[in-house]
Scaffold this active site. Structure first.
Site, PDB file in Angstrom:
ATOM      1  N   ARG A 141       0.792  -1.228   0.000  1.00 47.83           N
ATOM      2  CA  ARG A 141       0.000   0.000   0.000  1.00 47.83           C
ATOM      3  C   ARG A 141       0.827   1.282   0.000  1.00 47.83           C
ATOM      4  NH1 ARG A 141      -3.059  -3.827   2.205  1.00 47.83           N
ATOM      5  NH2 ARG A 141      -2.260  -3.560   4.300  1.00 47.83           N
TER       6      ARG A 141
ATOM      7  N   THR B 255       2.093  -5.896   4.047  1.00 43.09           N
ATOM      8  CA  THR B 255       1.473  -5.256   2.880  1.00 43.09           C
ATOM      9  C   THR B 255       1.245  -3.767   3.126  1.00 43.09           C
ATOM     10  OG1 THR B 255      -0.738  -5.808   3.712  1.00 43.09           O
ATOM     11  CG2 THR B 255       0.263  -7.352   2.154  1.00 43.09           C
TER      12      THR B 255
ATOM     13  N   GLY C  17      -0.965 -12.005   8.996  1.00 40.75           N
ATOM     14  CA  GLY C  17      -0.790 -13.449   9.184  1.00 40.75           C
ATOM     15  C   GLY C  17      -1.698 -14.054  10.236  1.00 40.75           C
TER      16      GLY C  17
ATOM     17  N   GLU D 124      -4.555 -15.407  10.046  1.00 38.89           N
ATOM     18  CA  GLU D 124      -5.228 -16.668   9.714  1.00 38.89           C
ATOM     19  C   GLU D 124      -4.266 -17.842   9.827  1.00 38.89           C
ATOM     20  OE1 GLU D 124      -6.359 -13.799   8.127  1.00 38.89           O
ATOM     21  OE2 GLU D 124      -8.120 -14.195   9.347  1.00 38.89           O
TER      22      GLU D 124
ATOM     23  N   ASP E  77     -13.394 -13.016  12.363  1.00 43.60           N
ATOM     24  CA  ASP E  77     -12.413 -12.318  11.519  1.00 43.60           C
ATOM     25  C   ASP E  77     -12.761 -10.833  11.407  1.00 43.60           C
ATOM     26  OD1 ASP E  77     -10.296 -11.728   9.846  1.00 43.60           O
ATOM     27  OD2 ASP E  77     -11.179 -12.607   8.056  1.00 43.60           O
TER      28      ASP E  77
ATOM     29  N   MET F   9       4.425 -21.481  -7.918  1.00 43.25           N
ATOM     30  CA  MET F   9       3.492 -22.576  -7.641  1.00 43.25           C
ATOM     31  C   MET F   9       4.143 -23.510  -6.631  1.00 43.25           C
ATOM     32  SD  MET F   9       0.724 -24.373  -8.172  1.00 43.25           S
ATOM     33  CE  MET F   9       0.421 -25.988  -7.414  1.00 43.25           C
TER      34      MET F   9
HETATM   35 CA    CA Z   1      -8.189 -11.718   8.840  1.00 46.36          CA
END
Ligand code: CA
Length: 713
Positions: free
Chosen positions: A154, A198, A214, A216, A337, A685
């Protein structure tokens, strides 16, 4: 069966802000070489006083939210409601990236500084867009899976003669503003864990602040202050406590620990502050918005006991040592969340007729909060979206009044907002002239929450504690459909709300067909600018919300526009690049296939606006596949479990990554090597050999090929 599939697709579709599996990091372009040579020289000298004076220095845009309060209001009015339709292109800069762009560019001394996907930082001449330098931190592309919501960034901070940027792999770098060379670089996280950065760094009283994401993935969130000259750590605010047996880092952590139960440190805790940080120089307070609990389920995280400080909170910290001065928890015992990392704003508004310095936030949970900035006293909390987890907030205690289904069990509770939230990181702006705050809000269908009885903590895995994969088979809660909620409902999923924080209600709204739209900019030209998922940049009159300008840029817009003035010309800039959590799994709402992200700058009487074109879809050839219904069903199942969140909804990624249906025939021949042996790890990947058997991969291949055949019918 059809109804079942539709329901299941729908469930996944409502999860657009989530990316729940590994592998979201492939990109077609190769990494650029680090540090291209400067084309011309420029100097930077941003002082504390310059940051304090920012509200009145209309020409520049020195920090993420333009001024210390991050109001994103510009006093410039050369471009105004009467001539905005004459805006044309001043210049553009192609970022060379095809993933999400979320940055707000900064402008200082005639130079624009911004970031692109993969934490690439660049500086261009703000008059022409000519590149001054470009810095690629050479992030290991195979680690992109740690980023739940795309490898986005950002923006930067400028202080002194340096530019500061957070890197997706957890580094904080200080770059020479004139050359882009690295002055210092520190690793701010344990890189063996799935932390990411970010957010834009912020500067407060001579310190550089950065958080991390992070929550989650079982991490423990924190905010750190660094010395801008040396990169040495000055202080750290831990959002959640660690294992008490290891000793508490400070008294604030000990205070927080009393609100937790069980062995929370073994499942992470979360709280990661990955976006909003603001600093008020008068109060000498740093305000940080904190993240959700890890895992989401309060039951699994803390035995269903305690508020779990400082999750989902607005926390005011002493700028000298990072100690907690006050805190307000928007969602005690977060179960959904519901981050409170969403943008914070400080400004003065009238409370009972008297001006008061307040901090305002519209976090995910659907309530708009107004707090006294000095004391943290809750002034107002009003629903800006439909809210069914609470019927309101008690202004005396400051606590939400939860509905019965808020504490869900193993049957389904339909709750809104869902994990995407009614507002995410997309910046909001405030015009002191209209007294309105311009909020990009989201109003998706209710989300299905239910405890996953089989959940077990998985280190570095997605740790939610709710049964996403088994939802379709669950019963609904008896009382759920009738539960009372509060707040407005809208006909459209994406709504720009002009919120009046004094009247505590919307003054006007503009509705969009797509959920996630861009941040906003307010100007003294009685204008509000906003980009949208459909690829259009629009301007509305700030007072009444009348559409006065719209142009198609060809690619979905998430970032907030900004403005500056040079040599008597006002410019408007915005970064357009589709991605983020929904961009990974859904098609580009603009309709273009993998379009390149671009930085656009406009001025009055500029050049013609030609939208970015997507890439041509590859020609398809017939490939034989096994059409056994059992194989196809298993392939579909495996795809949704392990592939969908990067490669796209329904097998059709028009989003940020390759659309598997259009892969070259030779790719299908080596699919086992790619998926189970990491043949494409260098392209991002990851090796999923531990998750998928040979038969699983074969089934996925056949299912994808059946979709490909469908395209040729
Ligand atoms: Ca979250």
């Amino acid at each position: 069966m059809i109804a079942h599939c539709i329901r299941r697709y729908f469930t996944f579709f409502t999860m657009t802000a989530l990316a729940l599996v590994a592998g979201c990091s492939q990109e077609s372009n190769e990494p650029q070489e680090t540090a291209t040579a400067p084309a011309f020289s420029a100097t930077a000298n941003v002082t504390d006083q310059a940051l304090i004076n920012a509200p009145n220095e209309a020409e520049e845009w020195l920090s993420y939210g333009r001024d210390a309060g991050e109001t994103r209001y510009s006093p410039l009015n050369q471009v105004n409601q009467f001539n905005v339709s004459e805006l044309g292109v001043a210049w553009t800069y192609d970022t060379g990236t095809f993933r999400g762009l979320e940055a707000t560019p900064l402008v200082h001394n005639g130079i624009m500084y911004a970031t692109a996907s993969w934490s690439i930082v660049f500086a261009v001449d703000a008059r022409t867009g000519e590149e001054l330098w470009r810095y690629d931190p050479q992030v290991d592309r195979s680690m992109g899976w740690k980023a739940c919501c795309d490898v986005v960034n950002r923006g930067v901070a400028i202080y002194g003669d340096k530019v500061f940027a957070g890197i997706i792999d957890g580094r904080l770098v200080a770059l020479n503003a004139a050359t882009g060379e690295v002055e210092w670089s520190v690793v701010t996280v344990d890189q063996s864990k799935p932390y990411t950065i970010t957010g834009a760094p912020r500067v407060a009283d001579g310190k550089v602040l950065i958080g991390n994401g992070g929550a989650e993935l079982g991490t423990r969130g924190y905010l750190t202050a660094y010395d801008p000259d040396s990169g040495d750590e000055v202080w750290r605010f831990w959002v959640v406590p660690g294992n008490p047996a290891d000793g508490f880092e400070n008294g604030d952590v000990e205070t927080a620990a009393a609100t937790w139960a069980g062995d929370w440190w073994e499942v992470g805790g979360g709280g990661n502050p990955w976006d909003s940080i603001i600093y008020d120089p008068e109060l000498r307070l740093v305000f940080v918005g904190t993240g959700n609990g890890s895992p989401w389920s309060h039951e699994y995280r803390s035995n269903g006991i305690g508020d779990n400080l400082y999750l989902s909170s607005i926390v005011a910290l002493n700028v000298d040592d990072g100690s907690v001065v006050w805190h307000y928890q928007t969602t005690p015992a977060d179960n959904y969340d519901y981050t409170a990392v969403q943008p914070l704003m400080i400004t003065e508004i009238l409370i009972n007729g008297l001006p008061r310095k307040v901090v305002m936030q519209a976090p995910k949970n659907g309530f708009f909060y107004v707090l006294d900035a000095e004391t943290g006293d809750l002034m107002y909390a009003d629903p800006y979206a439909r809210v069914t987890w609470a019927t309101g907030v008690d202004l005396e205690s400051g606590r939400p009044i939860e509905t019965p289904q808020a504490r869900y069990d193993n049957s389904i509770s339909l709750i809104t907002p869902g994990p995407s939230g009614a507002h995410n990181w997309h910046p909001m702006s405030f015009s002191p002239e209209t007294g309105l705050l311009y909020l990009p809000s989201m109003h998706d269908a209710a989300f299905r929450y239910a405890i996953d009885e089989n959940w077990e903590y998985e280190p570095s895995g997605w740790n939610l504690g709710i049964g996403l994969g088994t939802m379709a088979d669950r019963p609904f809660r008896e009382d759920d459909r009738y539960a009372e909620g509060t707040g407005p409902t809208y006909d459209s999923p994406g709504v720009l709300i002009a919120w009046d924080p004094v009247a505590r209600e919307p003054r006007w709204t503009r509705e969009y067909d797509f959920t996630i739209n861009g941040g906003t900019l307010a100007t003294a030209g009685n204008l509000v600018f906003q980009g949208a998922a459909d690829g259009y940049l629009r301007a509305f009159t700030a007072d009444l919300g009348e559409l006065v300008w719209e142009v198609d840029l060809g690619v979905g817009i998430m970032a907030a526009p900004m403005t500056y003035e040079l040599d008597g010309t006002q410019y408007i800039s915005v970064m357009a690049g589709w991605g983020g959590s929904s961009g990974l799994i859904g098609p580009n709402s603009s309709g273009a296939y993998k379009p390149e992200g671009r930085l656009w700058t406009f001025q009055l009487n500029g050049n013609e606006i030609v939208p970015v074109e997507g890439q041509p879809l590859p020609a398809l050839t017939v490939i034989e596949y096994n059409d056994d219904p059992g194989v196809l069903a298993h392939g579909e199942d495996m795809y949704f479990t392990h592939c969908m969140l990067c490669h796209g909804f329904g097998g059709a990624s028009g989003g940020a990554l390759a659309d598997l249906r259009y892969a070259a025939p030779a790719t299908y021949d080596i699919i086992q090597n790619i998926v189970r042996e990491g043949a494409y790890a260098g392209r991002g990947m990851p090796n999923l050999g531990h998750l998928l058997s040979e038969d699983d991969v074969d089934a996925v291949k056949n299912w994808v090929l059946s979709l490909r055949a469908g395209l040729m019918e």
